[in-house]
Scaffold this active site. Structure first.
Site, PDB file in Angstrom:
ATOM      1  N   GLU A 158      -4.933   1.557   4.191  1.00  0.00           N
ATOM      2  CA  GLU A 158      -3.915   1.499   5.244  1.00  0.00           C
ATOM      3  C   GLU A 158      -3.516   2.931   5.611  1.00  0.00           C
ATOM      4  O   GLU A 158      -3.201   3.739   4.750  1.00  0.00           O
ATOM      5  CB  GLU A 158      -2.699   0.711   4.739  1.00  0.00           C
ATOM      6  CG  GLU A 158      -1.604   0.600   5.789  1.00  0.00           C
ATOM      7  CD  GLU A 158      -0.708  -0.614   5.590  1.00  0.00           C
ATOM      8  OE1 GLU A 158      -1.172  -1.628   5.041  1.00  0.00           O
ATOM      9  OE2 GLU A 158       0.461  -0.532   5.986  1.00  0.00           O
ATOM     10  N   ARG A 159      -3.571   3.210   6.903  1.00  0.00           N
ATOM     11  CA  ARG A 159      -3.267   4.559   7.411  1.00  0.00           C
ATOM     12  C   ARG A 159      -4.178   5.613   6.777  1.00  0.00           C
ATOM     13  O   ARG A 159      -3.763   6.767   6.570  1.00  0.00           O
ATOM     14  CB  ARG A 159      -1.800   4.926   7.160  1.00  0.00           C
ATOM     15  CG  ARG A 159      -0.800   3.872   7.601  1.00  0.00           C
ATOM     16  CD  ARG A 159      -0.928   3.521   9.047  1.00  0.00           C
ATOM     17  NE  ARG A 159       0.027   2.476   9.440  1.00  0.00           N
ATOM     18  CZ  ARG A 159       0.048   1.939  10.651  1.00  0.00           C
ATOM     19  NH1 ARG A 159      -0.830   2.292  11.576  1.00  0.00           N
ATOM     20  NH2 ARG A 159       0.927   1.015  10.955  1.00  0.00           N
ATOM     21  N   ASN A 201       1.800  -2.418   0.307  1.00  0.00           N
ATOM     22  CA  ASN A 201       1.666  -3.808   0.763  1.00  0.00           C
ATOM     23  C   ASN A 201       0.652  -4.419  -0.194  1.00  0.00           C
ATOM     24  O   ASN A 201      -0.540  -4.453   0.070  1.00  0.00           O
ATOM     25  CB  ASN A 201       1.179  -3.857   2.214  1.00  0.00           C
ATOM     26  CG  ASN A 201       2.201  -3.226   3.154  1.00  0.00           C
ATOM     27  OD1 ASN A 201       3.399  -3.467   3.041  1.00  0.00           O
ATOM     28  ND2 ASN A 201       1.728  -2.394   4.074  1.00  0.00           N
ATOM     29  N   LYS A 278       7.435  -2.220  -2.910  1.00  0.00           N
ATOM     30  CA  LYS A 278       7.955  -2.352  -1.547  1.00  0.00           C
ATOM     31  C   LYS A 278       8.452  -3.784  -1.429  1.00  0.00           C
ATOM     32  O   LYS A 278       7.662  -4.723  -1.433  1.00  0.00           O
ATOM     33  CB  LYS A 278       6.842  -2.080  -0.543  1.00  0.00           C
ATOM     34  CG  LYS A 278       7.204  -2.367   0.918  1.00  0.00           C
ATOM     35  CD  LYS A 278       6.060  -1.967   1.866  1.00  0.00           C
ATOM     36  CE  LYS A 278       6.385  -2.294   3.317  1.00  0.00           C
ATOM     37  NZ  LYS A 278       5.336  -1.813   4.254  1.00  0.00           N
ATOM     38  N   GLU A 282       9.306  -5.051   5.984  1.00  0.00           N
ATOM     39  CA  GLU A 282       8.163  -5.367   6.840  1.00  0.00           C
ATOM     40  C   GLU A 282       7.410  -6.596   6.344  1.00  0.00           C
ATOM     41  O   GLU A 282       6.188  -6.608   6.262  1.00  0.00           O
ATOM     42  CB  GLU A 282       7.218  -4.155   6.943  1.00  0.00           C
ATOM     43  CG  GLU A 282       7.907  -2.939   7.558  1.00  0.00           C
ATOM     44  CD  GLU A 282       6.991  -1.735   7.745  1.00  0.00           C
ATOM     45  OE1 GLU A 282       6.037  -1.579   6.976  1.00  0.00           O
ATOM     46  OE2 GLU A 282       7.253  -0.956   8.687  1.00  0.00           O
ATOM     47  N   LYS A 351      11.791   7.905   1.772  1.00  0.00           N
ATOM     48  CA  LYS A 351      11.006   8.733   2.695  1.00  0.00           C
ATOM     49  C   LYS A 351      11.839   9.940   3.123  1.00  0.00           C
ATOM     50  O   LYS A 351      13.062   9.858   3.188  1.00  0.00           O
ATOM     51  CB  LYS A 351      10.593   7.913   3.922  1.00  0.00           C
ATOM     52  CG  LYS A 351       9.540   6.855   3.609  1.00  0.00           C
ATOM     53  CD  LYS A 351       9.006   6.181   4.876  1.00  0.00           C
ATOM     54  CE  LYS A 351       8.013   5.083   4.478  1.00  0.00           C
ATOM     55  NZ  LYS A 351       7.397   4.412   5.658  1.00  0.00           N
ATOM     56  N   ASP A 356      10.538   7.082   9.890  1.00  0.00           N
ATOM     57  CA  ASP A 356       9.219   6.774   9.332  1.00  0.00           C
ATOM     58  C   ASP A 356       8.206   7.899   9.540  1.00  0.00           C
ATOM     59  O   ASP A 356       7.329   7.772  10.388  1.00  0.00           O
ATOM     60  CB  ASP A 356       8.686   5.479   9.954  1.00  0.00           C
ATOM     61  CG  ASP A 356       7.455   4.962   9.227  1.00  0.00           C
ATOM     62  OD1 ASP A 356       7.157   5.458   8.134  1.00  0.00           O
ATOM     63  OD2 ASP A 356       6.796   4.057   9.762  1.00  0.00           O
ATOM     64  N   GLU A 378       9.576  10.672  -0.981  1.00  0.00           N
ATOM     65  CA  GLU A 378       8.282  10.142  -0.534  1.00  0.00           C
ATOM     66  C   GLU A 378       7.862  10.871   0.730  1.00  0.00           C
ATOM     67  O   GLU A 378       8.480  10.742   1.782  1.00  0.00           O
ATOM     68  CB  GLU A 378       8.370   8.629  -0.265  1.00  0.00           C
ATOM     69  CG  GLU A 378       7.030   8.033   0.183  1.00  0.00           C
ATOM     70  CD  GLU A 378       7.058   6.500   0.353  1.00  0.00           C
ATOM     71  OE1 GLU A 378       7.730   5.814  -0.440  1.00  0.00           O
ATOM     72  OE2 GLU A 378       6.414   6.006   1.287  1.00  0.00           O
ATOM     73  N   GLU A 384      -0.377   9.748   9.660  1.00  0.00           N
ATOM     74  CA  GLU A 384      -0.242   8.539  10.476  1.00  0.00           C
ATOM     75  C   GLU A 384       0.303   8.821  11.871  1.00  0.00           C
ATOM     76  O   GLU A 384      -0.168   8.253  12.845  1.00  0.00           O
ATOM     77  CB  GLU A 384       0.682   7.543   9.741  1.00  0.00           C
ATOM     78  CG  GLU A 384       1.024   6.320  10.567  1.00  0.00           C
ATOM     79  CD  GLU A 384       1.954   5.346   9.845  1.00  0.00           C
ATOM     80  OE1 GLU A 384       2.254   5.570   8.662  1.00  0.00           O
ATOM     81  OE2 GLU A 384       2.358   4.358  10.483  1.00  0.00           O
ATOM     82  N   HIS A 512       8.943   8.595  17.412  1.00  0.00           N
ATOM     83  CA  HIS A 512       8.345   7.255  17.446  1.00  0.00           C
ATOM     84  C   HIS A 512       7.898   6.855  18.850  1.00  0.00           C
ATOM     85  O   HIS A 512       8.154   5.730  19.295  1.00  0.00           O
ATOM     86  CB  HIS A 512       9.339   6.225  16.904  1.00  0.00           C
ATOM     87  CG  HIS A 512       8.666   5.137  16.106  1.00  0.00           C
ATOM     88  ND1 HIS A 512       7.712   4.299  16.656  1.00  0.00           N
ATOM     89  CD2 HIS A 512       8.794   4.747  14.815  1.00  0.00           C
ATOM     90  CE1 HIS A 512       7.291   3.435  15.717  1.00  0.00           C
ATOM     91  NE2 HIS A 512       7.919   3.700  14.589  1.00  0.00           N
ATOM     92  N   TRP A 534      10.172  -1.725  16.737  1.00  0.00           N
ATOM     93  CA  TRP A 534       8.834  -1.144  16.625  1.00  0.00           C
ATOM     94  C   TRP A 534       8.413  -0.487  17.943  1.00  0.00           C
ATOM     95  O   TRP A 534       7.352   0.119  18.027  1.00  0.00           O
ATOM     96  CB  TRP A 534       7.796  -2.231  16.241  1.00  0.00           C
ATOM     97  CG  TRP A 534       7.821  -2.585  14.787  1.00  0.00           C
ATOM     98  CD1 TRP A 534       8.457  -1.908  13.790  1.00  0.00           C
ATOM     99  CD2 TRP A 534       7.179  -3.710  14.161  1.00  0.00           C
ATOM    100  NE1 TRP A 534       8.247  -2.541  12.577  1.00  0.00           N
ATOM    101  CE2 TRP A 534       7.463  -3.651  12.776  1.00  0.00           C
ATOM    102  CE3 TRP A 534       6.374  -4.762  14.636  1.00  0.00           C
ATOM    103  CZ2 TRP A 534       6.992  -4.590  11.861  1.00  0.00           C
ATOM    104  CZ3 TRP A 534       5.900  -5.693  13.715  1.00  0.00           C
ATOM    105  CH2 TRP A 534       6.206  -5.609  12.348  1.00  0.00           C
TER     106      TRP A 534
HETATM  107  C1  GCU Z   1       4.861   2.611   8.047  1.00  0.00           C
HETATM  108  C2  GCU Z   1       3.403   2.327   8.175  1.00  0.00           C
HETATM  109  C3  GCU Z   1       2.965   1.113   7.430  1.00  0.00           C
HETATM  110  C4  GCU Z   1       3.480   1.169   6.004  1.00  0.00           C
HETATM  111  C5  GCU Z   1       4.965   1.423   5.996  1.00  0.00           C
HETATM  112  C6  GCU Z   1       5.522   1.638   4.610  1.00  0.00           C
HETATM  113  O1  GCU Z   1       5.606   1.671   8.760  1.00  0.00           O
HETATM  114  O2  GCU Z   1       3.069   2.184   9.540  1.00  0.00           O
HETATM  115  O3  GCU Z   1       1.566   1.047   7.460  1.00  0.00           O
HETATM  116  O4  GCU Z   1       3.174   0.002   5.320  1.00  0.00           O
HETATM  117  O5  GCU Z   1       5.255   2.569   6.717  1.00  0.00           O
HETATM  118  O6  GCU Z   1       5.774   2.798   4.289  1.00  0.00           O
HETATM  119  O7  GCU Z   1       5.727   0.712   3.857  1.00  0.00           O
END
Ligand code: GCU
Length: 674
Positions: A158-159, A201, A278, A282, A351, A356, A378, A384, A512, A534
């Site tokens: 991811e990313r 995730n 996490k 999301e 973060k 983000d 973080e 990204e 963003h 978003w």
């Molecule tokens: C951002 C990112 C996601 C990631 C999320 C996170 O939103 O786009 O891909 O899962 O951060 O840090 O949990």
């Protein structure tokens, strides 16, 4: 693909080393970590000096290296060096005289310190320092220095912009790709001591016995290099792989399931680091699904890990589409009231900014606001929101900016770095995490210059007060050549690159505005995503009259999440730095900037400056043709051409969109969008 550990032959021999004969290396046999240290010195000096050192039991000629701990080496013990302040991971490097011969001692209390010291000594030579008159001591300022891999079990990342995941789950545990060792070496060379193998995730399968065996195999490769493995745990795993009906953190069966799981993990990985989580973010499951708090969730896992010495890194990246408050306020709203409620082995992972990983954000207001909880930084190493792997953006200056920001939590000088390294509130458990930019690409990171971001992350995690420029300088010398003619222009490009990206993407505190979902390229007009928070239009709030997000007391009042002096600074238009102007204020297009320009004109100038800076970077790089090997020269040249094209795209698309709202002409001398 050797990263910064190239060890190419030096053109001039370092003072203090006689290259006509092999360097004597006085190092006992010993632990796998001790062997890693002497192995690295043999490899490194062999490359740099053209002659591998010779193992020896005693110093009998000038220029020897004495490597080890006082406990394991009588030669080291005989030096009577004071190692009390070094801790377990620290080291000292000192020029000494033994048996009438000059020598360099690389000493730690533990073999891991010796390994770090060995890398440091090699770095000194790689960057052109002499091997004489040395007397330095160093130890990490932060305890957990961790890479977070957002790697999925199917090999995707991811990313990730550097190929597939380097974890070959299919062939593990039986086949150990040599890359795993190279990865560990690279990390150890910059002091990284932990790695979270899987995406936040998280797939619960990673916690099943078959995967734990694979994880244990990786842990075995990393162990000699001082690196512990961690896993991202999916909160609902007790349901998905445990057959339970609930994942309620207060349910005794759930608690027992996690305790048993922890016991099982530690049976196969005795030095397992712990979990990253996490939760309720999301769409991820979490304690709130059962009307419990984040503290209830984190503490349950912490209790399961505590008997084994494990820790929980609980992420604060939470926001909800059902919460109508400004998204940037939601993490603070959620977590600040929980300060003091977490177990001792929980860190809250925050973060750097409240949104983000944008090209620029003010620091997260959580830093300084939760004195009873260790807050782990973080950062995102993978780019990204910063042009993926093609745009040359050195992130050192961005991280430095955040770490040096003053929270004023305990008066002036309460920097974010002091919150994170535990000084401000007296925490011993401290950490910095970076979302990795590592993949199967031959260059590891998707581009040569993205390697610098991995490198800088490690160096700043070790010591958050270091300068981004000094780190860039070391990296450039190690990666390209230790001579000024090469390193200086490269450092110049790197140091200008982040501000350039801010300027051509999101100047003056905008954020963003990237294309929805993929986050590549401009799309400030976009409002197509199902969630308001978003969509770019949620963030810029532009219309025919003005632009910006009012986060002052007249607006969302995000400013009051900061300590009073900071809140006052950002609440007041006059004292808000230009860099955060539209982050905190909604202003008319004709607002007069300090520079005397209108806001609109200034915005256009920033976009244009960003493009010009990329042109400059290209021109600088062109002067290095012939001084950098052809392959790396060509890749960077091609990527810079892409970056220039796309910087122009960002500028033109952004300006055209704002003009569709404000119908204003461009300032004189500024070309219309192509
Ligand atoms: C951002 C990112 C996601 C990631 C999320 C996170 O939103 O786009 O891909 O899962 O951060 O840090 O949990």
């Amino acid at each position: 693909h050797d990263l910064w550990l190239r060890y190419h032959a030096l053109t001039t021999a370092p003072a203090g080393i006689d290259t006509r004969q092999a360097v004597q290396l006085v190092a006992g046999p010993g632990s796998p970590t001790a062997k890693a240290a002497s192995g690295e010195l043999i490899r490194g000096l062999g490359g740099l000096l053209g002659k591998a050192p010779e193992l020896s039991g005693a110093v009998s000629r000038d220029g020897a290296l004495i490597v080890g701990t006082p406990a394991s080496s009588p030669v080291v013990a005989g030096l009577h060096l004071d190692t009390r302040e070094l801790g377990r991971e620290g080291y000292l490097i000192k020029s000494v005289v033994v048996n009438g011969h000059t020598a360099t001692a690389i000493v730690g209390n533990d073999d891991i310190g010796v390994l770090y010291g060995s890398f440091r000594f090699l770095r000194l030579l790689q960057t052109g320092h002499p091997a004489t008159g040395l007397d330095l001591r160093d130890r990490p300022q932060v305890k957990l220095r961790v890479l977070d891999h957002w790697d999925n079990l199917d090999g995707s990342v991811e990313r990730g912009y550097a190929g597939a995941s380097i974890w070959d789950w299919w062939k593990l545990p039986d086949y150990l790709d040599p890359r795993y060792t190279d990865y560990a070496r690279a990390n150890a060379s910059i002091g990284i001591n932990g790695t979270v193998l899987n995406n936040v995730n998280a797939d619960p399968l990673v916690l099943t016995p078959a995967y734990l065996k694979k994880v244990a195999a990786l842990a075995g490769v990393f162990r000699p290099w001082g690196i512990r493995v961690y896993l991202s745990a999916r909160f609902s795993a007790p349901i998905e792989i445990g057959g339970l009906k609930t994942a309620d953190p207060l349910d005794p069966a759930v608690r027992k399931w996690w305790r048993d799981k922890a016991d099982e993990i530690y049976r196969v990985i005795p030095d397992f680091g712990g979990f990253l989580v996490k939760a309720n973010s999301e769409g991820q499951p979490g304690p709130q699904d059962y009307h419990r708090t984040h503290a209830d969730g984190a503490n349950m896992l912490a209790d399961a890990l505590a008997p084994h010495g494990g820790i929980v890194m609980w992420r604060a990246f939470v926001y909800s589409e059902h919460d109508l408050d400004d998204r940037t306020k939601q993490a603070y709203n959620e977590f600040k009231p929980l300060d003091g409620q977490f177990r001792d082995n929980v860190l809250l992972q925050v973060k750097n900014g409240p949104l983000d990983f944008q090209p620029r954000e003010p620091f997260s207001p959580l830093f300084g606001a939760m004195p009873k909880t260790p807050l782990m930084m973080e950062f995102q190493i993978t780019k990204e929101y910063l042009g993926f792997a093609t745009h040359l953006v050195y992130l050192g200056p961005m991280w430095e900016e955040v770490l040096r920001a003053d929270t004023y939590a305990k008066g002036k000088g309460s920097t974010v770095a002091k919150v994170v390294d535990g000084q401000l509130d007296g925490h011993a458990l401290t950490g910095i995490a970076g979302v990795a930019n590592i993949g199967t690409d031959r260059d590891w990171s998707g581009s040569v210059f993205d390697q610098a971001n991995w490198y800088a992350f490690g160096r700043l995690a070790w010591d958050p007060t270091q300068s981004a420029r000094a780190i860039a300088d070391d990296w450039a010398r190690m990666t390209f050549a230790p001579d000024d003619a090469v390193a200086k222009p490269i450092v110049g490009m790197m140091m200008a690159s982040r501000e350039a990206a801010v300027d051509y993407m999101t100047p003056l505190g905008l954020a963003h505005l990237m294309g929805a979902g993929h986050h590549y390229g401009p799309a400030p007009w976009d409002d197509s995503l199902p969630r308001a928070d978003w969509n770019p239009v949620y963030y810029h709030r532009a219309d025919k009259n003005g632009i910006g997000f009012d986060r002052t007391r007249k607006g969302s009042d995000a400013v009051d999440q900061y300590a009073p002096p900071v809140a006052a600074e950002f609440n007041n238009l006059k004292s808000t730095p230009d860099a955060y102007l539209l982050w905190f204020h909604h202003l008319p297009w004709d607002y007069r900037m300090r520079s005397g320009h209108t806001l609109w004109d200034a915005l256009v100038m920033h976009y244009t400056h960003g493009v010009d800076e990329v042109k400059q970077m290209r021109a600088t790089w062109a002067t290095l043709d012939g001084r950098v090997d052809a392959q790396r020269y060509a890749q960077t040249a091609a990527f810079l051409a892409i970056q220039q094209h796309e910087a122009q795209w960002w500028r033109d698309a952004s300006i055209a969109y704002w003009q569709s709202l404000n119908h204003l002409p461009l300032p004189a001398g500024y070309a219309p969008p192509a």
